[in-house]
Scaffold this motif. Structure first.
Motif, PDB file in Angstrom:
ATOM      1  N   PHE A   1      23.488 -31.429  31.933  1.00  0.00           N
ATOM      2  CA  PHE A   1      24.251 -30.797  31.162  1.00  0.00           C
ATOM      3  C   PHE A   1      23.656 -29.699  32.872  1.00  0.00           C
ATOM      4  O   PHE A   1      24.702 -28.581  32.317  1.00  0.00           O
ATOM      5  CB  PHE A   1      23.883 -29.849  30.225  1.00  0.00           C
ATOM      6  CG  PHE A   1      23.537 -30.968  28.862  1.00  0.00           C
ATOM      7  CD1 PHE A   1      24.522 -31.497  29.339  1.00  0.00           C
ATOM      8  CD2 PHE A   1      22.500 -30.691  28.313  1.00  0.00           C
ATOM      9  CE1 PHE A   1      25.108 -32.096  27.549  1.00  0.00           C
ATOM     10  CE2 PHE A   1      22.758 -31.589  26.682  1.00  0.00           C
ATOM     11  CZ  PHE A   1      23.664 -32.204  26.766  1.00  0.00           C
ATOM     12  N   LEU A   2      22.337 -29.265  32.871  1.00  0.00           N
ATOM     13  CA  LEU A   2      22.092 -28.107  34.237  1.00  0.00           C
ATOM     14  C   LEU A   2      22.776 -28.583  34.657  1.00  0.00           C
ATOM     15  O   LEU A   2      23.334 -27.006  35.168  1.00  0.00           O
ATOM     16  CB  LEU A   2      20.490 -28.285  34.517  1.00  0.00           C
ATOM     17  CG  LEU A   2      19.934 -28.359  33.307  1.00  0.00           C
ATOM     18  CD1 LEU A   2      17.929 -28.940  34.532  1.00  0.00           C
ATOM     19  CD2 LEU A   2      19.378 -27.577  33.352  1.00  0.00           C
ATOM     20  N   LYS A   3      23.267 -29.371  35.890  1.00  0.00           N
ATOM     21  CA  LYS A   3      24.267 -28.981  36.816  1.00  0.00           C
ATOM     22  C   LYS A   3      25.828 -28.477  36.328  1.00  0.00           C
ATOM     23  O   LYS A   3      25.805 -27.999  36.862  1.00  0.00           O
ATOM     24  CB  LYS A   3      24.137 -30.382  37.398  1.00  0.00           C
ATOM     25  CG  LYS A   3      24.853 -30.711  39.098  1.00  0.00           C
ATOM     26  CD  LYS A   3      24.681 -31.930  39.578  1.00  0.00           C
ATOM     27  CE  LYS A   3      22.942 -32.210  39.485  1.00  0.00           C
ATOM     28  NZ  LYS A   3      22.653 -33.751  40.572  1.00  0.00           N
TER      29      LYS A   3
ATOM     30  N   ALA B   1      25.061 -25.014  35.804  1.00  0.00           N
ATOM     31  CA  ALA B   1      24.924 -24.248  37.139  1.00  0.00           C
ATOM     32  C   ALA B   1      26.668 -24.049  37.956  1.00  0.00           C
ATOM     33  O   ALA B   1      26.780 -22.981  38.447  1.00  0.00           O
ATOM     34  CB  ALA B   1      23.804 -24.897  38.221  1.00  0.00           C
TER      35      ALA B   1
ATOM     36  N   LEU C   1      29.270 -21.495  35.744  1.00  0.00           N
ATOM     37  CA  LEU C   1      28.719 -19.970  35.893  1.00  0.00           C
ATOM     38  C   LEU C   1      29.623 -19.189  36.196  1.00  0.00           C
ATOM     39  O   LEU C   1      29.897 -17.775  36.313  1.00  0.00           O
ATOM     40  CB  LEU C   1      26.980 -20.355  36.018  1.00  0.00           C
ATOM     41  CG  LEU C   1      26.026 -20.110  34.300  1.00  0.00           C
ATOM     42  CD1 LEU C   1      24.975 -19.946  34.415  1.00  0.00           C
ATOM     43  CD2 LEU C   1      26.837 -19.045  33.905  1.00  0.00           C
TER      44      LEU C   1
ATOM     45  N   ALA D   1      32.779 -18.887  36.304  1.00  0.00           N
ATOM     46  CA  ALA D   1      33.646 -18.997  35.655  1.00  0.00           C
ATOM     47  C   ALA D   1      34.487 -17.250  35.658  1.00  0.00           C
ATOM     48  O   ALA D   1      33.479 -16.537  35.222  1.00  0.00           O
ATOM     49  CB  ALA D   1      33.677 -19.154  34.096  1.00  0.00           C
TER      50      ALA D   1
ATOM     51  N   TYR E   1      35.835 -13.503  34.158  1.00  0.00           N
ATOM     52  CA  TYR E   1      36.061 -13.042  32.936  1.00  0.00           C
ATOM     53  C   TYR E   1      37.911 -13.287  33.184  1.00  0.00           C
ATOM     54  O   TYR E   1      38.313 -12.630  34.636  1.00  0.00           O
ATOM     55  CB  TYR E   1      35.920 -11.693  32.891  1.00  0.00           C
ATOM     56  CG  TYR E   1      34.779 -11.832  31.505  1.00  0.00           C
ATOM     57  CD1 TYR E   1      35.053 -10.883  31.044  1.00  0.00           C
ATOM     58  CD2 TYR E   1      33.502 -12.801  31.355  1.00  0.00           C
ATOM     59  CE1 TYR E   1      33.655 -11.265  29.629  1.00  0.00           C
ATOM     60  CE2 TYR E   1      32.616 -12.885  31.662  1.00  0.00           C
ATOM     61  CZ  TYR E   1      32.867 -11.775  30.299  1.00  0.00           C
ATOM     62  OH  TYR E   1      31.665 -12.089  29.064  1.00  0.00           O
TER      63      TYR E   1
ATOM     64  N   VAL F   1      30.509 -22.021  25.689  1.00  0.00           N
ATOM     65  CA  VAL F   1      30.020 -20.549  25.794  1.00  0.00           C
ATOM     66  C   VAL F   1      29.598 -20.083  26.999  1.00  0.00           C
ATOM     67  O   VAL F   1      29.311 -19.208  27.763  1.00  0.00           O
ATOM     68  CB  VAL F   1      28.986 -19.737  25.109  1.00  0.00           C
ATOM     69  CG1 VAL F   1      30.777 -19.753  23.721  1.00  0.00           C
ATOM     70  CG2 VAL F   1      28.452 -20.017  23.929  1.00  0.00           C
ATOM     71  N   LYS F   2      28.586 -21.068  26.979  1.00  0.00           N
ATOM     72  CA  LYS F   2      27.424 -20.894  28.339  1.00  0.00           C
ATOM     73  C   LYS F   2      27.823 -21.674  29.388  1.00  0.00           C
ATOM     74  O   LYS F   2      27.489 -19.971  30.643  1.00  0.00           O
ATOM     75  CB  LYS F   2      26.637 -22.124  28.106  1.00  0.00           C
ATOM     76  CG  LYS F   2      25.138 -21.661  27.452  1.00  0.00           C
ATOM     77  CD  LYS F   2      24.714 -22.707  27.383  1.00  0.00           C
ATOM     78  CE  LYS F   2      23.581 -23.235  26.414  1.00  0.00           C
ATOM     79  NZ  LYS F   2      22.197 -24.593  26.120  1.00  0.00           N
ATOM     80  N   THR F   3      29.112 -21.522  29.835  1.00  0.00           N
ATOM     81  CA  THR F   3      30.076 -20.918  30.977  1.00  0.00           C
ATOM     82  C   THR F   3      30.793 -20.913  31.335  1.00  0.00           C
ATOM     83  O   THR F   3      31.990 -20.572  31.542  1.00  0.00           O
ATOM     84  CB  THR F   3      30.225 -22.943  30.991  1.00  0.00           C
ATOM     85  OG1 THR F   3      31.471 -23.498  30.443  1.00  0.00           O
ATOM     86  CG2 THR F   3      29.652 -24.384  31.507  1.00  0.00           C
ATOM     87  N   GLY F   4      31.203 -19.649  30.105  1.00  0.00           N
ATOM     88  CA  GLY F   4      32.217 -18.504  29.834  1.00  0.00           C
ATOM     89  C   GLY F   4      33.153 -18.943  29.929  1.00  0.00           C
ATOM     90  O   GLY F   4      34.658 -18.037  30.044  1.00  0.00           O
TER      91      GLY F   4
ATOM     92  N   TYR G   1      27.634 -14.874  24.351  1.00  0.00           N
ATOM     93  CA  TYR G   1      27.907 -14.698  25.565  1.00  0.00           C
ATOM     94  C   TYR G   1      29.532 -13.957  25.865  1.00  0.00           C
ATOM     95  O   TYR G   1      29.998 -14.206  26.074  1.00  0.00           O
ATOM     96  CB  TYR G   1      28.021 -15.708  26.274  1.00  0.00           C
ATOM     97  CG  TYR G   1      26.280 -16.175  26.515  1.00  0.00           C
ATOM     98  CD1 TYR G   1      26.567 -16.272  27.692  1.00  0.00           C
ATOM     99  CD2 TYR G   1      25.681 -18.165  25.926  1.00  0.00           C
ATOM    100  CE1 TYR G   1      25.565 -16.788  28.509  1.00  0.00           C
ATOM    101  CE2 TYR G   1      25.162 -18.102  26.879  1.00  0.00           C
ATOM    102  CZ  TYR G   1      24.633 -17.989  27.570  1.00  0.00           C
ATOM    103  OH  TYR G   1      23.531 -18.275  28.407  1.00  0.00           O
TER     104      TYR G   1
END
Lengths: 432, 690
Positions: free
Chosen positions: A13-15, A18, A21, A23, A25, A136-139, A165
């Motif tokens: 998931f990490l890769k 990262a 991120l 992304a 608005y 949502v973590k990735t915007g 987020y």
């Protein structure tokens, strides 16, 4: 053959997080150009995850919206993926451009793309929470099919994540974007049928009303299907085509009947009709305080009691919501809005009265909310609480006894046994 | 198998309620004996995927009843554990673990731990363990974490995180350093769920020495969770975590999330934070800061925040207006008023929307002007704003403005009278309904239809009598009809018109009032229509035919049929026949009577449209006579399509009573239709009939 990503799905998931991120608005040009044209650079880039019977319709919907462009599609069934990829390509060709949509087997590939602004989740229910929390973590902003959740805890985590987020989340309970349902609820909220005493929610459905254990047998897995990824967080079991039918099957898949993936007919139509019941009662982001299952004797139907004394029953016959007040009654479903006395439905809501959020197009409302950074009509907290009403009913049925619920704390009161039903473990390595 | 059950000597009676598979409850009092329990559990032991779930359901019911009555639970749990230790199938063990997740106790932990150590059964063990509220579970999981790797270890760590096991810090610390990045990530996420000072400390230190960018991202997400968890207990510490995550070297998504945290923890200083954030160059930060205006505490100096805004690009200005609107504080209406003059249409629309909530009587003129002098979505939004603007003097201002403003704006204001509605505006509307401008008159009539009460009927009839254009006449007719129908006593609804009619000499005017009578349908007026349909004056006859055709039931059928049969005037014949056909459906005739009426009409019909109208009506009457009538038209190229659709509509209702006739017609449809969908459906029905 269209572009299909061949990247391996076994990634951290990490890769992906990262990478994604960055992304941006969405600050699209605020005004439409001539003839409603919006430059591609100003459109919202959509990824559609899960393109079975329902999700493939979403692909079409977003392809046709001038405000959006579908840049990515994902499905664990290669044939279903190809069908939607072909649809995207055909749509592009018929409109004089070349499709730049890419297909994926693993949704994390879509979340990893910084150029994707928003995702539409059309998968079975057991995936909604995990995908939302990762998205949502990735915007990404999210449109998730109803029912929003598989468990009450999932709803809690989804609300936290979306708020954390600052993302825009629309639940696919699209009846809220229909004039009839809104008008009915506005009449009710403004007291046109007096004080509400009872609500009868009718959710006749082709599925088993309350989900059951899955007893289906073992069948050879079709080559085109990534079964492990279809199951994802759900308990492992061998493949069966009733749960995940091949593309040739034209009907609805029947995973809805089974507790590991869904809440049965209860969360299928319930996510629509209990949602409207809650809207009409002014109970968004809240819920009932007592849930009483039928006992075959004095209690014939699953019954909810709200703190204010309103009782709500669930009926597996008929379809619609029947609000009964001290001075009248309103019945609403997708094809009719009736009142007793008759004239009530013709009443206009006056300027000083309660006006509910107005949306006439569920997808467009989501898109506008993305642009304006507002909560859409069926925001994540509303989707969660409406779905909780369904889950509470299923839990009461499963436990076979009355339950006391604190809708603010989202806990059963002094009932450790019942509280075990709020969440359930998910299969490693997935987590909420 | 039943180690402890063997010691049970008492026969225990449990009243069981079995849920059927469809979920409906059926009460069934059954006696549960030790033998019955043994038998049920033995049946479960043999279960595998693909077999009936009946035994499992029975077992679940047993567990449920035992649980609800707090009886037999230790014995049942023990029996389940024995099954887990046996060579039962994976499917059985998976089922048992699901049941244990609901009633399992400390007694289950040892057996479940054995399953946990086997990669094939680790997931089902965790399924049970995660829900068992006993500290022994955490102890076992902590130990197991040190002995496992890969997917099993990840699952254990996830479960410990889910259980918020504060004592697992050591386990998590070690796992964060694991070579498997997914194990490390799981441990970081688990720490993030604890919400303690120790967790914050560990994550903060770990962030400084993170092994990769990916790990940094995970840690920051966990720190955000930690801060959110701690907010209610240690706001200061939470705030300091947010501050760290808001630093400019952090990824954008983390910074915007931290900004939210700061706004909700800064109290009085939150406004200042927003003011600073909107000065940043990054659009995402500006956008988030604007959206977070909604989160400022009540009483915050939002006006000051708005005043401090830099020049915003239109997209952000729209967001600002939406945020101000959502706060709903009328004192910020000026910001929306200012934006009404923007060069950007979307901004102006957002401002209008905001004014619906924030505006007051002062905004009536401006909004009405927008409604009158803009186009498209802006015009529609302005109209909506005018309809919904609330406040003590809004209605009065609208009425006052109507008198003094120009024609275009006046039309919009009058339109709003009906939409809001303003019941006190009848006098004004009766006056504007005589305005020099035709559109003003028409809009006034529309609004009067909504707001006027029956006592205004004489004035409204006067307006109808004096109406000049056909559009105005139609509008006035609608208004008179609507207001007449507000009279509760149905029989009195046409009295006002009936009183005026005898004094009218102009046949055109007389006719226009007659037509209103049709829509009202008050029985008192039927004799007037019957007389008028025989009038010597053609205009009156036509109006009477129209009125009779609009009648709410079939009563005027007998008046219309002779006209359709005998009138020398073609228009009268056609209108009367159409009216007659329309009334058949509304009539109280039985099915045979309706078919006979349609048949008479069909014989009279000269035009194809009337014949189609008749076939459509017949398709709703499930009789052999209507089926036969439609069958006769299958060879008529002009009516074939309607006949096919009609027969298909009737096929289900008549399949049982008239299968032979239906088969003949369906066969003909299959052979001759040009519509593939109809052919396919007809073929399906034929197959079923055969």
């Amino acid at each position: 053959m269209r572009k299909i990503s061949n990247k391996t799905s076994r990634r951290s998931f990490l890769k992906l997080t990262a990478a994604a991120l960055t992304a941006p608005y969405i600050i699209p040009a605020s005004a439409l150009g001539k003839n409603g044209f919006i430059a591609p650079s100003d459109r919202i880039n959509i990824g559609v995850i899960g393109v079975g019977k329902q999700g493939s319709g979403h692909v079409w919907g977003f392809l046709r919206m001038p405000e959006t462009q579908v840049l990515a599609i994902c499905d664990v069934d290669a044939k279903k993926l190809q069908r939607s990829m072909d649809a995207a390509a055909e749509y592009a060709e018929s409109n004089g451009f070349k499709s730049n949509c890419v297909g994926y087997n693993d949704y994390r590939e879509i979340l990893a793309r910084p150029d994707i602004d928003a995702v539409c989740i059309g998968t079975p229910d057991h995936w909604h929470a995990i995908m939302t929390i990762q998205a949502v973590k990735t915007g990404k902003d999210i449109y998730s099919e109803k029912p929003m959740t598989l468990t009450i805890a999932e709803g809690q985590r989804m609300v936290e994540a979306v708020r954390k987020y600052n993302r825009v989340f629309q639940t696919g309970s699209q009846q809220r974007s229909s004039y009839g349902f809104r008008h009915a609820c506005e009449l009710i909220r403004n007291g046109y049928i007096g004080e509400i005493q009872k609500v009868h929610v009718h959710i006749q459905t082709g599925f088993i009303p309350h989900p059951v254990l899955c007893e289906l047998g073992v069948e050879p897995k079709p080559e085109e299907l990534d079964w492990d990824l279809w199951l994802g967080p759900a308990p492992w079991r061998p493949y069966n085509s009733i749960i995940a039918p091949p593309i040739e099957w034209g009907g609805w898949p029947e995973w809805r009947n089974y507790r590991d993936y869904s809440g049965g007919g209860m969360t299928d139509w319930g996510a629509h009709h209990f949602d409207i019941a809650q809207w009409g009662l002014g109970m968004d982001e809240s819920g009932p305080s007592e849930i009483i299952p039928p006992n075959g004797k004095d209690m014939e139907k699953l019954t909810y009691i709200y703190e204010n004394g309103v009782t709500m029953t669930m009926d597996i016959e008929g379809n619609g919501i029947d609000f009964i007040g001290t001075e009248g009654r309103i019945f609403i479903n997708r094809s009719e809005l009736k009142s007793w006395p008759e004239h009530i439905v013709d009443e206009q809501i006056k300027p000083h009265e309660i006006h509910l959020y107005e949306s006439n197009n569920h997808k467009l409302d989501w898109i506008n909310s993305i642009k304006n950074r507002t909560k859409p009509i069926c925001d994540v907290a509303i989707g969660a609480s409406s779905c909780n009403v369904c889950h509470l009913g299923n839990i009461a049925i499963q436990m076979g006894r009355k339950l006391n619920w604190n809708p603010d704390m989202q806990q059963f009161i002094g009932d450790m046994e019942a509280n075990r039903h709020i969440s359930r473990a998910i299969r490693s390595p997935w987590r909420l | 198998m039943f180690r402890n059950l063997k010691s049970i000597f008492k026969v225990i009676f449990i009243s069981c309620i079995f849920l059927s598979l469809t979920g409906s409850a059926t009460a069934e009092e059954i006696e549960v004996t030790l033998n019955a329990i043994q038998k049920t559990i033995a049946a479960v032991e043999k279960y595998d995927y693909g077999q009936s779930r009946e035994d499992l359901v029975n077992f679940s019911e047993l567990v449920r009843m035992a649980s609800n009555q707090n009886k037999l639970l230790p014995e049942i749990e023990d029996a389940m554990l024995n099954l887990l230790e046996s060579d039962a199938t994976f499917a059985t063990k998976q089922f048992i673990c699901k049941e244990l997740s609901l009633i399992g106790t400390q007694a289950s932990v040892k057996t479940l731990n054995k399953l946990l150590m086997d990669e094939k059964t680790a997931d089902i063990a965790l399924y049970a363990l995660e829900r068992i509220p006993d500290p022994e579970v955490d102890k076992v999981l902590r130990k197991a974490a040190g002995k496992t790797k890969g997917r099993v270890k990840i699952g254990i760590i996830n479960t410990l995180g889910q259980r918020k096991d504060f004592a697992s810090m050591k386990v998590f610390k070690k796992a964060i350093k694991d070579n498997d990045p997914i194990v490390s990530e799981a441990a970081i996420a688990a720490v993030g769920k604890l919400g303690t000072i120790e967790a914050a400390d560990l994550l903060t230190k770990q962030l400084a020495k993170a092994s990769s960018e990916d790990q940094k991202i995970s840690i920051m997400d966990a720190l955000l969770n930690t801060a959110n968890e701690m907010r209610s207990e240690d706001e200061q510490l939470a705030n300091s975590l947010y501050q760290g995550l808001y630093e400019k070297d952090k990824p954008l998504n983390v910074r915007t999330a931290a900004l939210r945290g700061l706004i909700v923890t800064l109290g009085d200083d939150a406004s200042l934070m927003i003011k600073q954030a909107v000065q940043e160059e990054d659009l995402a930060i500006k956008s988030t800061a604007i959206a977070l205006i909604r989160e400022l505490p009540e009483g915050a100096d939002v006006a000051d925040v708005i005043a401090a805004m830099p020049v915003l690009e239109p997209g952000l200005e729209v967001q600002l207006l939406a945020a101000i609107m959502d706060r709903g504080e009328k004192k910020h209406a000026d910001a929306a008023r200012k934006s009404l003059n923007s060069n950007d249409e979307a901004v102006r629309i957002a401002a209008l929307k905001a004014l619906i909530v924030l505006g007051d009587a002062k905004d009536v003129t401006t909004i009405a002007d927008k409604a009158a002098n803009t186009t498209g979505p802006e015009k529609e939004t302005a109209r909506e704003a005018l309809y919904r603007l609330s406040g003590p003097k809004v209605d009065d201002t609208i009425l006052a403005e109507i008198v003094i403003t120009d024609v275009k704006v006046k039309r919009e204001l009058i339109r709003s009278v009906g939409h809001r509605p303003i019941p006190t505006a009848t006098k004004t509307m009766l006056s504007t309904a005589k305005d020099d401008d035709r559109n003003v008159r028409t809009e006034s009539l529309k609004s009067l239809g909504v707001i006027a009460q029956p006592e205004s009927l004489p004035s409204l009839i006067d307006l109808l009598v004096s109406a000049e254009t056909s559009a105005e006449i139609k509008e006035a007719q609608k208004t008179v009809s609507l207001v007449s129908q507000k009279i509760e006593d149905k029989s009195a609804q046409s009295d006002a018109i009936l009183m005026v009619l005898p004094g009218l000499e102009d046949p055109k005017v007389y006719g226009s009032l007659l037509e209103v009578l049709g829509g009202i349908g008050s029985p008192k007026s039927l004799p007037v229509l019957q007389k008028s349909i025989k009038s010597k004056k053609a205009e009156i006859r036509l109006s009477a035919i129209r009125a009779s055709s609009d009648w709410p039931n079939g009563d005027p059928m007998t008046d219309l049929l002779p006209v359709a049969q005998k009138s020398k005037d073609e228009t009268e014949r056609i209108l009367a026949l159409r009216g007659y056909i329309g009334l058949v459906k509304k009539s109280e005739l039985d099915d045979a009577g309706k078919v006979a009426a349609y048949k008479s009409a069909f014989d009279l019909a000269e035009q194809i449209n009337e014949k189609r109208q008749i076939l459509s009506g017949l398709s709703e009457i499930e009789t052999i006579a209507s089926l036969e009538m439609m069958g006769e038209q299958l060879d008529n190229p002009d009516l074939k399509a309607e006949a096919e659709v009609g027969i298909m509509s009737l096929r289900r209702g008549l399949a049982e009573s008239h299968p032979q006739k239906l088969k003949i017609l369906l066969k003909k449809i299959v052979e001759t239709t040009e519509d593939e969908r109809i052919r396919s459906r007809a073929k399906d029905t034929l197959d079923q009939l055969n």
